[in-house]
Design a protein around this motif. Structure first.
Motif, mmCIF file in Angstrom:
data_model
loop_
_atom_site.group_PDB
_atom_site.id
_atom_site.type_symbol
_atom_site.label_atom_id
_atom_site.label_comp_id
_atom_site.label_asym_id
_atom_site.label_seq_id
_atom_site.Cartn_x
_atom_site.Cartn_y
_atom_site.Cartn_z
ATOM 1 N N PHE A 62 3.936 55.826 43.845
ATOM 2 C CA PHE A 62 3.694 56.188 45.246
ATOM 3 C C PHE A 62 4.344 57.535 45.576
ATOM 4 O O PHE A 62 3.722 58.397 46.199
ATOM 5 C CB PHE A 62 4.232 55.084 46.173
ATOM 6 N N MET A 63 5.582 57.727 45.135
ATOM 7 C CA MET A 63 6.277 58.989 45.410
ATOM 8 C C MET A 63 5.582 60.156 44.707
ATOM 9 O O MET A 63 5.451 61.239 45.277
ATOM 10 C CB MET A 63 7.745 58.906 45.004
ATOM 11 N N GLU A 64 5.124 59.936 43.491
ATOM 12 C CA GLU A 64 4.414 60.989 42.756
ATOM 13 C C GLU A 64 3.136 61.376 43.486
ATOM 14 O O GLU A 64 2.822 62.562 43.638
ATOM 15 C CB GLU A 64 4.113 60.530 41.326
ATOM 16 N N ARG A 65 2.381 60.368 43.955
ATOM 17 C CA ARG A 65 1.153 60.654 44.715
ATOM 18 C C ARG A 65 1.490 61.393 46.005
ATOM 19 O O ARG A 65 0.769 62.309 46.415
ATOM 20 C CB ARG A 65 0.399 59.358 45.034
ATOM 21 N N ALA A 66 2.587 61.017 46.645
ATOM 22 C CA ALA A 66 2.995 61.677 47.890
ATOM 23 C C ALA A 66 3.283 63.151 47.639
ATOM 24 O O ALA A 66 2.845 64.018 48.398
ATOM 25 C CB ALA A 66 4.232 60.991 48.476
ATOM 26 N N LEU A 67 4.011 63.440 46.585
ATOM 27 C CA LEU A 67 4.387 64.832 46.298
ATOM 28 C C LEU A 67 3.184 65.677 45.900
ATOM 29 O O LEU A 67 3.193 66.891 46.087
ATOM 30 C CB LEU A 67 5.459 64.869 45.200
ATOM 31 N N ALA A 68 2.144 65.037 45.357
ATOM 32 C CA ALA A 68 0.935 65.755 44.945
ATOM 33 C C ALA A 68 -0.099 65.830 46.063
ATOM 34 O O ALA A 68 -1.146 66.443 45.896
ATOM 35 C CB ALA A 68 0.318 65.056 43.728
ATOM 36 N N HIS A 69 0.209 65.230 47.209
ATOM 37 C CA HIS A 69 -0.736 65.127 48.329
ATOM 38 C C HIS A 69 -1.079 66.492 48.921
ATOM 39 O O HIS A 69 -0.204 67.316 49.147
ATOM 40 C CB HIS A 69 -0.116 64.236 49.416
ATOM 41 N N GLY A 70 -2.353 66.697 49.173
ATOM 42 C CA GLY A 70 -2.787 67.921 49.854
ATOM 43 C C GLY A 70 -2.652 69.153 48.984
ATOM 44 O O GLY A 70 -2.229 69.101 47.831
ATOM 45 N N SER A 71 -3.003 70.284 49.559
ATOM 46 C CA SER A 71 -2.999 71.525 48.786
ATOM 47 C C SER A 71 -1.586 72.031 48.504
ATOM 48 O O SER A 71 -1.326 72.597 47.455
ATOM 49 C CB SER A 71 -3.800 72.596 49.516
ATOM 50 N N GLY A 72 -0.675 71.830 49.438
ATOM 51 C CA GLY A 72 0.696 72.326 49.238
ATOM 52 C C GLY A 72 1.668 71.252 48.817
ATOM 53 O O GLY A 72 2.865 71.478 48.753
ATOM 54 N N GLY A 73 1.158 70.058 48.529
ATOM 55 C CA GLY A 73 2.046 68.945 48.193
ATOM 56 C C GLY A 73 2.510 68.251 49.454
ATOM 57 O O GLY A 73 2.531 68.831 50.534
ATOM 58 N N GLY A 74 2.875 66.994 49.318
ATOM 59 C CA GLY A 74 3.329 66.213 50.457
ATOM 60 C C GLY A 74 4.837 66.064 50.466
ATOM 61 O O GLY A 74 5.537 66.552 49.587
ATOM 62 N N ARG A 75 5.290 65.400 51.498
ATOM 63 C CA ARG A 75 6.715 65.070 51.626
ATOM 64 C C ARG A 75 6.804 63.573 51.890
ATOM 65 O O ARG A 75 6.067 63.040 52.720
ATOM 66 C CB ARG A 75 7.366 65.849 52.762
ATOM 67 N N VAL A 76 7.697 62.908 51.189
ATOM 68 C CA VAL A 76 7.845 61.467 51.334
ATOM 69 C C VAL A 76 9.212 61.150 51.923
ATOM 70 O O VAL A 76 10.222 61.711 51.492
ATOM 71 C CB VAL A 76 7.592 60.732 49.990
ATOM 72 N N TYR A 77 9.203 60.285 52.934
ATOM 73 C CA TYR A 77 10.437 59.803 53.553
ATOM 74 C C TYR A 77 10.711 58.420 52.968
ATOM 75 O O TYR A 77 9.931 57.485 53.179
ATOM 76 C CB TYR A 77 10.297 59.736 55.079
ATOM 77 N N VAL A 78 11.772 58.295 52.197
ATOM 78 C CA VAL A 78 12.146 57.037 51.559
ATOM 79 C C VAL A 78 13.342 56.491 52.333
ATOM 80 O O VAL A 78 14.338 57.193 52.526
ATOM 81 C CB VAL A 78 12.520 57.248 50.074
ATOM 82 N N HIS A 79 13.228 55.246 52.780
ATOM 83 C CA HIS A 79 14.304 54.717 53.621
ATOM 84 C C HIS A 79 14.501 53.225 53.433
ATOM 85 O O HIS A 79 13.654 52.519 52.888
ATOM 86 C CB HIS A 79 14.002 55.011 55.101
ATOM 87 N N CYS A 80 15.630 52.757 53.908
ATOM 88 C CA CYS A 80 15.906 51.353 54.147
ATOM 89 C C CYS A 80 16.577 51.348 55.516
ATOM 90 O O CYS A 80 16.216 52.151 56.373
ATOM 91 C CB CYS A 80 16.727 50.720 53.013
ATOM 92 N N GLN A 81 17.568 50.499 55.735
ATOM 93 C CA GLN A 81 18.230 50.546 57.043
ATOM 94 C C GLN A 81 19.102 51.795 57.186
ATOM 95 O O GLN A 81 19.029 52.507 58.163
ATOM 96 C CB GLN A 81 19.085 49.304 57.265
ATOM 97 N N LYS A 82 19.926 52.027 56.169
ATOM 98 C CA LYS A 82 20.898 53.128 56.253
ATOM 99 C C LYS A 82 20.593 54.286 55.298
ATOM 100 O O LYS A 82 21.245 55.313 55.352
ATOM 101 C CB LYS A 82 22.305 52.595 55.966
ATOM 102 N N GLY A 83 19.625 54.093 54.390
ATOM 103 C CA GLY A 83 19.359 55.131 53.391
ATOM 104 C C GLY A 83 20.517 55.234 52.421
ATOM 105 O O GLY A 83 20.925 56.324 52.033
ATOM 106 N N TYR A 84 21.028 54.085 51.994
ATOM 107 C CA TYR A 84 22.287 54.030 51.254
ATOM 108 C C TYR A 84 22.180 53.282 49.925
ATOM 109 O O TYR A 84 22.718 53.732 48.930
ATOM 110 C CB TYR A 84 23.324 53.349 52.150
ATOM 111 N N SER A 85 21.474 52.156 49.901
ATOM 112 C CA SER A 85 21.454 51.329 48.692
ATOM 113 C C SER A 85 20.038 51.140 48.145
ATOM 114 O O SER A 85 19.701 51.664 47.083
ATOM 115 C CB SER A 85 22.106 49.971 48.985
#
Length: 189
Positions: A107-130
């Protein structure tokens, strides 16, 4: 107890400060690798902020509706142009997050390859910690060829993280498995 090339304790040493303490994230999110933003639920639930950041994809490592989860989903992002993927992970030593490493890395690889300039992926949980930090480290190992120590250190250099020992153990297992696959490929050459 299984021995890994890199131990859970060695990874924990990378994650703690000079006093041996873990630090909580000082910001809502950090760009931990080009195009990969690692952060908390506050930003994940703010579509306007995600758009300002140029986010094309959201990976929720805490999908669900209990108190320890972030209750968003594809419907939450409907009409925003943001592609969503959720993992119903619990932040416990015995949860098998490794079962999701390949699909989340894809999923992250597809996100980064998204569109002509590449995409950006926001990966999260509650705190972005574990949970989310573990998935980003696994991506760096699977898709960017980093070893476990390098992947964890790359994320930690840019954000305070603290995956639980069970998740660190699963990253060690992944590292050993990837190394063994590489050795097999060399033997078959």
């Amino acid at each position: 107890m299984t021995d890994y090339e890199v131990s859970v304790q060695q990874l924990n040493d990378l994650l703690t400060d000079e006093n041996g303490d873990f630090c909580m994230p000082s910001r809502d999110f950090n760009e931990v690798y080009p195009g990969i933003l690692l952060g908390n639920e506050r930003v994940a639930t703010n579509v306007r902020r995600l758009r300002q950041l140029g986010v094309s994809h959201v990976l929720n490592a805490a999908h669900g509706d209990s108190h320890a989860h972030v209750n968003t989903g594809a419907r939450f992002y409907a009409g925003t142009g943001i592609v969503y993927h959720g993992v119903p992970a619990n932040d416990t030593d015995h949860f098998d997050l490794g079962a999701y490493f390949a699909e989340c890395s894809d999923f992250m690889e597809r996100a980064l390859a998204h569109g002509s300039g590449g995409g950006r992926v926001y990966v999260h949980c509650q705190k972005g910690y574990s949970r989310s930090a573990t998935l980003v480290a696994a991506f760096l190992m699977i898709r960017r060829g980093m070893d476990v120590r390098g992947a964890v250190a790359t994320v930690r250099e840019r954000r305070e993280i603290g995956p639980n020992d069970g998740f660190l153990r699963q990253l060690c297992q992944l590292g050993d498995g990837l190394r063994n696959e590489g050795e097999q490929e060399h033997k078959n050459d």
